[in-house]
Design an enzyme around this catalytic site. Structure first.
Site, short mmCIF file in Angstrom:
data_model
loop_
_atom_site.label_atom_id
_atom_site.label_comp_id
_atom_site.label_asym_id
_atom_site.label_seq_id
_atom_site.Cartn_x
_atom_site.Cartn_y
_atom_site.Cartn_z
N GLU A 9 -6.01 -4.12 7.62
CA GLU A 9 -7.11 -3.86 6.69
C GLU A 9 -8.42 -4.53 7.07
OE1 GLU A 9 -6.07 -4.06 2.39
OE2 GLU A 9 -4.04 -4.24 3.15
N ASP A 82 -1.59 -4.53 3.78
CA ASP A 82 -0.94 -5.49 2.89
C ASP A 82 0.29 -4.90 2.22
OD1 ASP A 82 -2.81 -7.41 3.51
OD2 ASP A 82 -4.10 -6.95 1.80
N ASP A 84 1.23 -5.02 -0.94
CA ASP A 84 1.16 -4.63 -2.35
C ASP A 84 0.90 -3.13 -2.48
OD1 ASP A 84 -1.44 -4.46 -1.54
OD2 ASP A 84 -2.20 -6.04 -2.85
N GLU A 86 -1.77 -1.51 -3.32
CA GLU A 86 -3.03 -1.09 -2.71
C GLU A 86 -2.87 -0.94 -1.20
OE1 GLU A 86 -6.57 0.35 -3.96
OE2 GLU A 86 -5.24 -0.78 -5.27
N TYR A 283 0.44 -14.42 1.42
CA TYR A 283 -0.39 -13.42 0.77
C TYR A 283 -0.80 -13.86 -0.63
CZ TYR A 283 -2.06 -8.77 -0.46
OH TYR A 283 -2.84 -7.71 -0.84
N ARG A 285 -2.24 -12.16 -3.20
CA ARG A 285 -2.21 -11.26 -4.36
C ARG A 285 -0.75 -11.05 -4.75
NH1 ARG A 285 -6.47 -8.91 -1.34
NH2 ARG A 285 -8.47 -9.20 -2.39
N HIS A 328 7.72 -10.11 -3.36
CA HIS A 328 6.66 -10.98 -2.86
C HIS A 328 7.06 -12.44 -3.04
CE1 HIS A 328 3.24 -7.80 -3.38
NE2 HIS A 328 4.32 -7.32 -2.81
#
Length: 489
Positions: A9, A82, A84, A86, A283, A285, A328
């Protein structure tokens, strides 16, 4: 030419990862999403199962062309965005936009940017998780529909060029509701009587057992105190245990960084992003407090090396939220042996906060002794003084994360150091004061408390809090300032 193309990203992440992979890999950045809902109209087919209409962003057309050219020159494309929702959606958009083949495309995720984690991810690729993609699309579609329905109302009722959002609207509503509570609040006065008493071994600070409502009552009590003979009637000592907090999630990191470092929510996420991309933390988030077995083992070894085996107590934390993503990990350092890092001041401070919280979560509880001393002597038998204190018998996790326990209650902790007294011991009155205080309305939200409230209500996700709070300030829906106190007679 390299045989593998890895797409991540951000350019900072690409640079770090490229250093871990050999010459057979080229790493490129998508700079976030390459396409989004079209800006022409609603861009959602309401009568066709809410199908979204996507288009490549104008500023990403050249990048997409470059990536398409690279795709033709390699054997395998690795989508490494990532982990997640998104990130999964970004990978799916890349797959669709670049016309990738399922056979030659592999999806990989990692919780930390370290060589071990990257190589392990390469060994265990998977396919794109369409359920995560659908979850992200549902949110995006809902955001667009809510925005399109609410924004025209704002234009008519408030002013043109404003816009509303799914989470923004609730955040503003919470702030308005709190302001109305403050406006309706009626302040009332009350009195506290406190005294300093001298024992054989030191000074005790104690408070009267009742709040008094009038000046006359206070003067009556103070008059009784002038001639009273104060005696220790009772001493109660109870053991107590204080447990460490769980490792950071996104929201708890935002709250603590605001309270302890004075960081805005947006600044916290920006600094954490840099720490993650440089391979210093996992990470950032996440709404999980889970730590991997590997991380718990590494933390235990570091604790034993730094503080001794009596301080180590590996603990598995469970996430209370039903919607949390347990796959996570909580936010933690990638290397528990590294107590601090060489970086700019903000990164250093945030890293140290993360390190302390994570390492403390795997340490032994603190063992305390709570003492309550009852001091009598007034002719009015209903009234007596109480002295309360806390003595640390074994500091445990407080050795590392002492500011969590002490910073917010410095006065109480300082007052809590009580001298040893005996039942029946006569105390000398040093001074006794009556002070008028006033009830206070609910406090206005600060960024940290607003994040906490949104999380409690299950509104938004960890990744949405920073942009939401930033947006409602930029658009002038709320303002953040400091107000001078009013002089009270």
């Amino acid at each position: 030419m390299a045989k593998n193309l890895v797409i991540v990203e951000s350019p900072a992440k690409a640079k770090t990862i490229e250093g871990y992979l050999g010459k057979d890999f080229v790493v490129k950045s998508s700079y976030g999403h390459v396409r989004d809902l079209s800006k022409k109209g609603l861009s959602i087919e309401l009568t066709n199962s809410y199908t979204p209409i996507y288009e490549v962003s104008a500023d990403k057309k050249q990048l997409v062309s470059e990536l398409k050219k690279l795709v033709k020159e390699v054997e395998t494309v690795w989508l490494a965005t990532d982990e997640d929702r998104e990130g999964e959606a970004i990978s799916w958009h890349l797959f669709e936009t670049l016309d990738l083949s399922k056979k030659d495309t592999k999806r990989i995720t990692f919780n930390e940017i370290t060589k071990t984690a990257i190589l392990k991810a390469i060994e265990k690729p998977r396919i794109i998780n369409k359920e995560l993609v659908d979850a992200q699309q549902a949110r995006r579609v809902l955001d667009r529909i809510v925005g399109f329905e609410l924004s025209p109302i704002l234009w008519r009722k408030v002013r043109p060029s404003l816009s509303a959002g799914r989470v923004q609207s609730v955040a503003v509503r919470l702030i308005v509701a709190r302001e109305r509570e403050i406006e309706k609040f009626n302040t009332s006065g009350f009195f506290r009587v406190s005294g300093m008493f001298k024992s054989a071994l030191g000074i005790l600070k104690a408070e009267l057992n009742a709040q008094l409502t009038s000046k006359e009552e206070v003067l009556d009590v103070l008059a009784l105190c002038k001639d009273a003979r104060f005696v220790v009637e009772d001493v109660q000592q109870k053991p107590a245990t204080r447990y460490p907090a769980a490792p950071f999630t996104t929201s708890t990191l935002q709250q603590e960084a605001s309270l302890k470092l004075g960081f805005s929510v947006t600044k916290t996420m920006s600094v954490a992003q840099r720490l993650y991309e440089s391979g210093k933390i996992t990470y950032m988030r996440t709404d999980s407090v889970n730590l991997s077995e590997t991380a718990m083992s590494a933390a235990k070894t570091s604790i034993e090396n730094f503080y001794g085996s009596s301080y180590a107590k590996p603990t598995k934390y469970a996430t209370k939220s039903a919607g949390a993503q347990e796959a996570h990990e909580a936010i933690r350092p990638t290397d528990f042996n590294q107590q601090s890092i060489t970086a700019d001041r903000d990164e250093q401070r945030l890293y140290e906060l993360i390190w302390k919280r994570a390492i403390a979560s795997q340490m032994s509880p603190a063992q305390l002794e709570r003492t309550t001393i009852k001091i009598t002597g007034l002719s009015n038998q209903q009234h007596y003084f109480n002295a309360k204190g806390e003595v640390i018998q074994f500091d445990g996790f407080l050795k590392v994360y002492i500011e969590t326990a002490l910073e917010e209650n410095d006065e109480q902790e300082e007052d809590g150091l009580l001298p040893k007294v005996e039942i029946g011991e006569v105390l000398t009155r040093e001074k006794i004061n009556g002070v008028e205080r006033f009830t206070r309305p609910p406090a206005r939200y600060v960024e940290a408390s607003l994040v906490k409230k949104l999380e409690e209500l299950g509104i938004g996700r960890p990744s949405t809090y920073a942009p939401t709070i930033s947006t409602i300030q930029k658009r002038g829906y709320v303002e953040k300032n400091e107000r001078e106190g009013e002089v009270r007679k």
